[in-house]
Design an enzyme around this catalytic site. Structure first.
Site, PDB file in Angstrom:
ATOM      1  N   TYR A 142       0.829  -1.208   0.000  1.00  0.00           N
ATOM      2  CA  TYR A 142       0.000   0.000   0.000  1.00  0.00           C
ATOM      3  C   TYR A 142       0.867   1.264   0.000  1.00  0.00           C
ATOM      4  O   TYR A 142       0.433   2.322  -0.426  1.00  0.00           O
ATOM      5  CB  TYR A 142      -0.900   0.041   1.239  1.00  0.00           C
ATOM      6  N   LYS A 192       2.996 -15.377   2.486  1.00  0.00           N
ATOM      7  CA  LYS A 192       3.169 -16.134   1.244  1.00  0.00           C
ATOM      8  C   LYS A 192       4.666 -16.404   1.127  1.00  0.00           C
ATOM      9  O   LYS A 192       5.328 -16.026   0.151  1.00  0.00           O
ATOM     10  CB  LYS A 192       2.610 -15.309   0.063  1.00  0.00           C
ATOM     11  N   ASP A 225      -3.085 -18.341   0.580  1.00  0.00           N
ATOM     12  CA  ASP A 225      -4.068 -19.035  -0.272  1.00  0.00           C
ATOM     13  C   ASP A 225      -4.799 -20.110   0.532  1.00  0.00           C
ATOM     14  O   ASP A 225      -6.028 -20.251   0.464  1.00  0.00           O
ATOM     15  CB  ASP A 225      -3.405 -19.623  -1.537  1.00  0.00           C
ATOM     16  N   ASP A 249      -6.415  -6.836   4.281  1.00  0.00           N
ATOM     17  CA  ASP A 249      -7.530  -6.189   3.583  1.00  0.00           C
ATOM     18  C   ASP A 249      -8.447  -7.246   2.976  1.00  0.00           C
ATOM     19  O   ASP A 249      -9.660  -7.236   3.165  1.00  0.00           O
ATOM     20  CB  ASP A 249      -6.974  -5.274   2.484  1.00  0.00           C
ATOM     21  N   ASP A 253     -12.419  -8.975   4.558  1.00  0.00           N
ATOM     22  CA  ASP A 253     -13.713  -8.989   3.841  1.00  0.00           C
ATOM     23  C   ASP A 253     -14.281 -10.402   3.823  1.00  0.00           C
ATOM     24  O   ASP A 253     -15.478 -10.619   4.008  1.00  0.00           O
ATOM     25  CB  ASP A 253     -13.549  -8.520   2.382  1.00  0.00           C
TER      26      ASP A 253
HETATM   27  C1  IPM Z   1     -10.433  -1.027   3.837  1.00  0.00           C
HETATM   28  C2  IPM Z   1     -10.619  -0.456   2.464  1.00  0.00           C
HETATM   29  C3  IPM Z   1      -9.421   0.441   2.146  1.00  0.00           C
HETATM   30  C4  IPM Z   1      -8.181  -0.424   2.211  1.00  0.00           C
HETATM   31  C5  IPM Z   1      -9.515   1.198   0.820  1.00  0.00           C
HETATM   32  C6  IPM Z   1     -10.796   1.973   0.682  1.00  0.00           C
HETATM   33  C7  IPM Z   1      -8.330   2.089   0.612  1.00  0.00           C
HETATM   34  O1  IPM Z   1     -10.784  -1.459   1.522  1.00  0.00           O
HETATM   35  O2  IPM Z   1     -10.333  -0.247   4.799  1.00  0.00           O
HETATM   36  O3  IPM Z   1     -10.404  -2.251   3.962  1.00  0.00           O
HETATM   37  O4  IPM Z   1      -7.854  -1.111   1.238  1.00  0.00           O
HETATM   38  O5  IPM Z   1      -7.513  -0.402   3.245  1.00  0.00           O
HETATM   39 MN    MN Z   2     -10.945  -3.457   2.384  1.00  0.00          MN
END
Ligand code: IPM
Ligand code: MN
Length: 358
Positions: A142, A192, A225, A249, A253
């Protein structure tokens, strides 16, 4: 207690969910005799529209002079075609870096009454799931060097560098070990290392650090993975998970969805002080913005984490958590977590019910 809270509403559903979290914080303030003062600052797309910059200096100054920061979400279609440093997301990355928030904690917890909302078979989640993802937040790909160009043969290329230093890995591992010490004394580190040099340094460092500083903690390595697979195969096997910025990240999710909806998951970002940034892990959902149908719970829980982790208000944290639990137990659901037979409510109504439960 008097607390100055900076609010970065952002874009899309950001302003709606922040307004509802503030409603709940005000209910807490009233009940427990606190004084929360809110100051709003622009970030992301709305800041680009006003100042041609996703993170104006006065927003950074506002955050740094507050006691803590609540953030909604940034981004939207309108700004999707801007160049890398002009994008709304750059504002979010910028504020994390400017505040030195290297540690991002994302607890993916399955609420008992939401077991039906999990896409997994009930036998996989019936004993509960609580995965605490500790994501490194100010390093890695990042923030590595970015390049774009055309090579000598006229072929266009782009590159993003994944780079970690030993101190960066150690300080995030310390956070994971501290958490695990209060839990089951086990940390799963995701990397990884079979391919990436940065992961090989990560793996060596987390083991050395834990062995030296937290000898009673067991550290296990899982390749990313495989981790993606294990989270859907048997999510209950995980507790504290530490990983890099990008893997965290992605996996957060996935873990969120396993627990029902990304609309439920809050996160705290902290550095070396108590001034943190608290936000839902979901995005700005421009497709449903302004319709009063989004789920405010992730942001409400983020506000609760702020009370606990920035202000040491643990009773107040539990009051919010219990109020959310009661709303769910009473059958109230926003559209994202709705299942047959439940009571469907909008964003405002959900927050109103939670506030009343405080
Ligand atoms: C998160 C989001 C952010 C990230 C984006 C919006 C920059 O996806 O907070 O998870 O990737 O960190
Ligand atoms: Mn995210």
């Amino acid at each position: 207690m008097n607390c100055k809270i900076a609010v970065l509403d952002g874009d899309g559903i950001g302003p709606e969910i922040c307004a509802e979290a503030i409603k709940v914080l005000n209910a807490v303030a009233k009940k427990y005799g606190h004084n929360f003062e809110f100051a709003h600052y622009d970030i992301g797309g709305c800041a680009i529209d006003k100042y041609d910059c996703p993170l104006p200096q006065h927003t950074i100054d506002g955050c740094l002079s507050s006691d803590s920061v609540l953030l909604g979400a940034v981004g939207g279609y309108k700004w999707d075609n801007l160049s890398g440093d002009k994008r709304p997301e750059k504002g979010l990355l910028g504020i994390r870096k400017a505040m030195g928030l290297y540690s991002n904690i994302r607890p993916a917890k399955l609420w008992e009454s939401l077991a039906d909302a999990s896409p997994l078979k009930s036998e996989l989640v019936k004993n509960g799931v609580e995965i605490i993802i500790v994501r490194e937040l100010t390093g890695g790909i990042y923030f590595g060097k970015r390049e774009r160009g055309t090579d000598k043969n006229g072929v266009e290329f782009a590159s993003d560098e994944e780079r970690y230093t030993v101190p960066e890995i150690e300080r995030i591992m310390k956070i994971a070990c501290e958490l695990a010490s209060k839990r089951n004394k086990r940390v799963v580190s995701v990397d990884k290392a079979n391919v990436l040099e940065s992961s090989r340094l990560w793996r060596r460092t987390v083991h050395e650090y834990a062995m030296k500083n937290y000898p009673d903690i067991t550290v296990e390595d899982v390749l990313v993975d495989n981790m993606a697979m294990q989270i859907v195969k048997n999510p209950a096997q995980f507790d504290v998970v530490v990983t890099s910025n990008i893997f965290g990240d992605i996996l957060s999710d996935e873990a969120a969805q396993v627990t029902g909806s990304i609309g439920m998951l809050a996160s705290s970002s902290l550095g070396d002080t108590k001034r943190g940034l608290y936000e839902p892990i979901h995005g700005s959902a421009p497709d449903i913005a302004g319709k009063d149908i989004c789920n405010p719970i992730a942001t409400i829980l983020a506000a609760a984490m702020m009370l606990r982790d920035s202000f040491a208000l643990t009773k107040e944290y539990s009051a919010i958590e219990n109020a959310v639990k009661k709303a769910l137990d009473d059958g109230y659901r926003t559209a994202d977590i709705y299942t047959d037979g439940m009571k469907k409510v909008g964003c405002k109504k959900m927050a109103e019910i939670i506030s009343e439960n405080i």
